[in-house]
Enzyme design. Sequence first.
Site, PDB file in Angstrom:
ATOM      1  N   PHE A   1      -0.173  10.421  -7.449  1.00 29.06           N
ATOM      2  CA  PHE A   1      -0.194   8.979  -7.310  1.00 29.06           C
ATOM      3  C   PHE A   1      -1.005   8.335  -8.423  1.00 29.06           C
ATOM      4  CE2 PHE A   1      -0.168  10.281  -2.626  1.00 29.06           C
ATOM      5  CZ  PHE A   1       1.190  10.468  -2.659  1.00 29.06           C
TER       6      PHE A   1
ATOM      7  N   GLY B   1       0.819  -1.211   0.000  1.00 28.63           N
ATOM      8  CA  GLY B   1       0.000   0.000   0.000  1.00 28.63           C
ATOM      9  C   GLY B   1       0.850   1.257   0.000  1.00 28.63           C
TER      10      GLY B   1
ATOM     11  N   TRP C   1       2.257   1.589  -3.455  1.00 31.73           N
ATOM     12  CA  TRP C   1       1.228   2.036  -4.390  1.00 31.73           C
ATOM     13  C   TRP C   1       1.166   3.561  -4.442  1.00 31.73           C
ATOM     14  CZ3 TRP C   1      -3.124   5.016  -3.314  1.00 31.73           C
ATOM     15  CH2 TRP C   1      -4.056   5.156  -4.348  1.00 31.73           C
ATOM     16  N   HIS C   2       1.402   4.215  -3.307  1.00 29.19           N
ATOM     17  CA  HIS C   2       1.301   5.671  -3.291  1.00 29.19           C
ATOM     18  C   HIS C   2       2.382   6.328  -4.137  1.00 29.19           C
ATOM     19  CE1 HIS C   2      -1.390   5.025   0.168  1.00 29.19           C
ATOM     20  NE2 HIS C   2      -1.829   6.233  -0.070  1.00 29.19           N
ATOM     21  N   SER C   3       3.588   5.800  -4.079  1.00 28.06           N
ATOM     22  CA  SER C   3       4.652   6.378  -4.898  1.00 28.06           C
ATOM     23  C   SER C   3       5.825   5.418  -4.953  1.00 28.06           C
ATOM     24  CB  SER C   3       5.116   7.725  -4.322  1.00 28.06           C
ATOM     25  OG  SER C   3       6.018   8.368  -5.203  1.00 28.06           O
TER      26      SER C   3
END
Length: 477
Positions: A477, A319, A322-324
């Site tokens: 993102f 997770g 996933w953001h960056s």
Amino acid sequence: MLFSSLEFIAVFLPVALAGTALAVRLGGRGRRRRLADPGLAGLLRLAPSAAPAAARRLAGDQLPVREGAGAKPVGLLLAAGVGFNLAAIAVFKYAGFLAETVALLGGGPATLPAIALPLAISFFTFQQIAYLADVHAGKAQPHSFGDYVLFIVFFPQLIAGPIVHHAEFVPELAGRGFARFRPQDVFAGLVLFGIGLAKKTLLADPLGALADPIYAAVGLDVPVSMAEAWVAALAYAGQIYFDFSGYSDMALGLGRLFGIRLPVNFDSPYRAANIAEFWRRWHMTLSRFLRDYLYIPLGGNRHGQGRRYLNLFVVMALGGLWHSAAWTFVAWGVLHGLYLAVHRAWRALAGSRVRMAPPAAGCLTFLAVTVAWVFFRAADFGQAFAILGAMAGQGAADAPLSLALAGDAWQRYAALALGYALIWCAPNANRIVAAIEDGAIRPARLPWLAAGVGAATAVSLGAIYAVGSYEFIYFQF
């Protein structure tokens, strides 16, 4: 195009509303095309076109397999569909990150050229994976091509969520309110959009201006004091709260203007009494996706405590990534995985015998979240550890607020004080709209509410015209 830009508010949105109203008046033809973001036409001809075809194949290929015959064709097709989406996001978002990591480990330069990140790829890939997985599991039937494409490219939720589930969106298209501009929808939409715009421009942006100089100084190896470090941490915690909360309100408001009820994505998370509750309130649709399509398939809680904690770490680390595409985001995710594991372990050991008082539990949760945000905001680990060290008292002893008192800092501190007062004391926008629709707010008070939201919107537009607006944090993102 940002929701908090004059071009969007004064040009794009009126044209979209007028075009949709005209299409409805002429018999509804073209309604769905009007609600798609035209800037995505090239990329989205490929991805959303492939998914409906794959879904139809998945739904019609539920064939029995002889014992020992191997995997079902439908399983291979699902793997291909999910793999296509993961490959797309891997190439566009993570190829450079992987090349830099390999180069760092090998001591050589990264040779992969920079690749432009397509708008919203992190969001619509998740939506497509959920759709294919649900059709494969028999939880959903394939949608029509037009409904599916609008589900993916509906512009209010496209840039930064919410991560809308197909079962929530597609039925709305057949509802009586879709693109009918009913007064109750228009009023609710304008209230949500106005509140979100004020959060973004009058709170999130000034708080960003308060945190940025301190982080920039640390990035230049300028020592900062303990007071400055805490100002930076609290300001950024407030900035990302109002930035993402404001965006979520605006997205829901835009959806209501078109008669679409998007899922609530933000529910006063800083009032959470524990870290698990925080994740039930923060980016709620992402938490739901990670739970349903990653945590549970990995085994969830079904294979003992050790496996549960491992699943938590894996899910939260992914997770964060996933953001960056940066290791600081992985660290942020791992830290939240550790928080969740400690919370689960505490509940398992202490049960109901030992409970922390709600105010103390809420303060501890907020402190843990604020510390983790330092990794989210920092450009690298050096900057993150410098800020955290200064917060722990290892920073400069002189000029305690020299960086944070420059220029018109009083406005930023006013935003900091007002922001946290609203965070902990005021109802959020979703509850205000729910109270209107449930009749909890008397009709006589609605003009006052409308006037207040209108005034906040006017001040926000003035601020955008005078100084512009920060890019949404989740926009990257």
